[in-house]
Write a protein that holds these residues in place. Structure first.
Motif, PDB file in Angstrom:
ATOM      1  N   THR A  28     -11.160 -58.734  14.685  1.00 56.78           N
ATOM      2  CA  THR A  28     -11.413 -58.512  15.910  1.00 56.78           C
ATOM      3  C   THR A  28     -11.369 -57.007  16.268  1.00 56.78           C
ATOM      4  O   THR A  28     -11.934 -56.267  17.188  1.00 56.78           O
ATOM      5  N   ASP A  30     -12.238 -54.618  14.054  1.00 62.65           N
ATOM      6  CA  ASP A  30     -13.372 -53.893  13.094  1.00 62.65           C
ATOM      7  C   ASP A  30     -14.528 -54.466  14.458  1.00 62.65           C
ATOM      8  O   ASP A  30     -15.355 -53.371  14.480  1.00 62.65           O
ATOM      9  N   ASN A  31     -14.536 -55.490  15.115  1.00 64.96           N
ATOM     10  CA  ASN A  31     -15.742 -55.796  15.993  1.00 64.96           C
ATOM     11  C   ASN A  31     -15.705 -54.897  17.216  1.00 64.96           C
ATOM     12  O   ASN A  31     -16.488 -54.373  17.525  1.00 64.96           O
ATOM     13  N   ARG A  32     -14.528 -54.838  17.671  1.00 64.06           N
ATOM     14  CA  ARG A  32     -14.227 -53.867  18.732  1.00 64.06           C
ATOM     15  C   ARG A  32     -14.501 -52.375  18.516  1.00 64.06           C
ATOM     16  O   ARG A  32     -15.524 -51.805  19.220  1.00 64.06           O
ATOM     17  N   ASP A  35     -18.393 -52.182  18.164  1.00 61.64           N
ATOM     18  CA  ASP A  35     -18.917 -52.406  19.439  1.00 61.64           C
ATOM     19  C   ASP A  35     -18.941 -50.874  20.213  1.00 61.64           C
ATOM     20  O   ASP A  35     -20.106 -50.568  21.101  1.00 61.64           O
TER      21      ASP A  35
END
Length: 66
Positions: A28, A30-32, A35
């Motif tokens: 989560t 890493d995804n943020r 993004d």
């Protein structure tokens, strides 16, 4: 149902669950981060596209560029 499980099985599942929760948190994060990088890169790409279009126009009609 729990009485059918050994203490070792419960411990293994608990450890695996904790590991999976940590992995979800990391993914989560890493995804943020990715993004945010993507959002920052988009304006840069638009600027570069405009710059390239301007340079192409100057090359196509050098008289109008002066």
């Amino acid at each position: 149902m729990e009485s059918e499980w050994t203490a070792e099985s419960v411990q293994r599942i608990t450890t695996e669950n904790t590991t999976l929760k940590q992995r979800v948190r990391q993914l989560t994060t890493d995804n943020r981060t990715l993004d945010e990088r993507l959002k920052a890169a988009r304006p840069n790409i638009r600027f570069q596209d405009r710059r390239i279009a301007d340079l192409e126009a100057r090359l196509a009609d050098p008289e109008s560029a002066t």
